[in-house]
Design a protein around this motif. Structure first.
Motif, PDB file in Angstrom:
ATOM      1  N   ASN A 128     -52.486  -9.990  -4.271  1.00  0.00           N
ATOM      2  CA  ASN A 128     -53.528 -10.703  -3.543  1.00  0.00           C
ATOM      3  C   ASN A 128     -54.517  -9.743  -2.893  1.00  0.00           C
ATOM      4  O   ASN A 128     -55.723 -10.013  -2.856  1.00  0.00           O
ATOM      5  N   LYS A 131     -56.777  -8.703  -5.521  1.00  0.00           N
ATOM      6  CA  LYS A 131     -57.426  -9.844  -6.159  1.00  0.00           C
ATOM      7  C   LYS A 131     -57.150  -9.890  -7.659  1.00  0.00           C
ATOM      8  O   LYS A 131     -58.049 -10.086  -8.482  1.00  0.00           O
ATOM      9  N   PRO A 133     -54.949 -12.049 -10.380  1.00  0.00           N
ATOM     10  CA  PRO A 133     -54.196 -13.304 -10.519  1.00  0.00           C
ATOM     11  C   PRO A 133     -52.715 -13.066 -10.810  1.00  0.00           C
ATOM     12  O   PRO A 133     -52.357 -12.271 -11.673  1.00  0.00           O
ATOM     13  N   TRP A 152     -54.492 -15.907  -4.774  1.00  0.00           N
ATOM     14  CA  TRP A 152     -54.405 -15.299  -6.102  1.00  0.00           C
ATOM     15  C   TRP A 152     -53.040 -15.515  -6.746  1.00  0.00           C
ATOM     16  O   TRP A 152     -52.729 -14.917  -7.773  1.00  0.00           O
ATOM     17  N   MET A 354     -58.810 -17.587 -11.924  1.00  0.00           N
ATOM     18  CA  MET A 354     -58.132 -18.361 -10.872  1.00  0.00           C
ATOM     19  C   MET A 354     -58.806 -19.718 -10.683  1.00  0.00           C
ATOM     20  O   MET A 354     -58.120 -20.739 -10.469  1.00  0.00           O
TER      21      MET A 354
END
Length: 406
Positions: A128, A131, A133, A152, A354
């Motif tokens: 996360n 960033k 997924p 994420w 996402m």
């Protein structure tokens, strides 16, 4: 012609051509983040191909086989899937090491399908923060469906707490005065199902749960735990264990003459991995939940969905066990990712992947009737429906309606 008029005319013609689709608009140009290009999409994965739950490694092999089929048919929007899957041995520290390699060296677009609650938790903050997924992971812990705190990360299967509540509801309906004994794996998976059970029992939990005990995945057997649970006088046994321990517990209960009503979690309701090693006669009547079609059940084997699955299996995963529902899960998870990437089109940024994962509304051929995939910006739990099932000595038979345990 006046040069200003000529420029204006050129701009007008370009605008018209763009509107007619003769030339691409600027915002329609392909966009790529690390792991994506005009020819390739790199997806990272870890699996317990070795270690105490190596039986789950077949999920990763099924996923790889599905992407092999996708690539053989031309890929997704013309791009081939490079599926990089690494063995973590079901050790969270190894999961961290492998995931860092996938992100920082292999530069994958996303990580997908990681097995294990503690293992996904160990990399959740890292992914996360970067960033990246963390998509359609193989655990039902509720923490993986929290878009506010972890935007994420997205799970896939029904939550363990919802599953636990369904078992509690069935017990209260079928045996209101049940004396319940619980064996659970000493990790986030075990505690999450246990929490669902206790919540489902409500105010009756304290009086009805007469014994609880844990085991570690490194324990050679759970025999001593089962003996102590029988000594409690319980007439109902909730077996919150992964396949090896679940099979041992069912067999040991039979060996010592303990015949409670039994419940086993969906991670361990595989006939070839659990019921056959435990002895089908010992598992007769075991209750669980399911959300995918049991490939060993003759009731499905004449359906077009199963025949399609069978043809894929024979061609792309001939070394696997076609009766193992874990392969159906890998197949279905890979289909979910493929649809997400298809929706992403030429905008293969991590942010758009996402966004598309949070915009799914689909059915899959090997999900049970009444179970679908649906997500939204505030709904990161793709599969919600759960079908109660009972082992009849050969297969798990559905009974009652599809539930969601919410």
């Amino acid at each position: 012609m006046n040069p200003h008029r000529r420029t204006a005319l050129v701009h007008a013609c370009m605008a018209l051509a763009t509107g007619l689709g003769l030339v691409p608009a600027a915002n329609a140009q392909p966009r790529y983040d690390p792991g994506a290009s005009a020819t390739e999409i790199r997806i990272g994965n870890t699996m317990p191909y070795s270690g105490p739950v190596s039986a789950f490694g077949t999920v990763g092999k099924a996923e790889a086989a599905y992407f092999d089929m996708v690539n053989a048919e031309g890929g997704i929007n013309g791009r081939k899937i490079s599926f990089i899957t690494l063995d973590d041995g079901y050790v969270p520290s190894k999961t961290v090491e492998r995931v860092r390699k996938l992100v920082e060296q292999d530069e994958v677009l996303a990580v997908f399908g990681l097995v294990g609650t503690s293992h996904n938790a160990a990399v959740q903050k890292y992914l996360n923060a970067r960033k990246v997924p963390q998509l359609f992971i193989s655990t039902g812990a509720t923490r993986f469906g929290d878009p506010k705190n972890f935007p994420w990360t997205m799970g896939w299967q029904p939550t363990y707490q919802a599953e636990g509540r369904i078992y509690a509801q069935h017990i209260l309906a079928s045996n209101p005065n049940a004396k319940i004994a619980i064996l659970y794996q000493n990790d986030d998976f075990g505690r999450d199902v246990l929490k669902g059970v206790m919540n489902g029992l409500g105010e009756k939990a304290q009086g009805q749960v007469v014994a609880q005990t844990t085991y570690e995945t490194t324990d050679p057997t759970v025999d001593s735990q089962v003996v102590s649970l029988k000594a409690s006088g319980a007439d109902t046994f909730i077996n919150i264990a992964t396949p090896k321990a679940a099979a041992q517990a069912i067999r040991k209960a039979a060996d010592i003459g303990w015949k409670p009503a039994q419940y086993v979690t969906q991670v361990s309701n595989s006939v070839p991995m659990v019921m056959k090693p435990a002895g089908p006669e010992n598992a007769l009547g075991v209750i669980s939940i399911a959300y995918v079609r049991d490939p060993a059940d003759p009731a499905w084997q004449a359906s077009k969905e199963y025949l399609q699955y069978q043809a894929w299996f024979r061609k792309y995963y001939p070394g696997g066990n076609i009766e193992d529902p874990s392969n159906v899960i890998g197949y279905s998870m890979a289909q979910t990712l493929a649809q997400t990437l298809k929706q992403a089109g030429d905008n293969l940024t991590r942010e758009n992947v996402m966004k598309q994962a949070a915009n799914l509304d689909m059915t899959l051929p090997m999900l049970l009737p009444g179970v679908a995939i649906k997500t939204g910006p505030n709904d990161f739990a793709p599969v919600k429906g759960m079908q109660p099932v009972r082992f009849n000595g050969k297969v798990f038979e559905p009974f009652g309606p599809v539930l969601n345990g919410q």
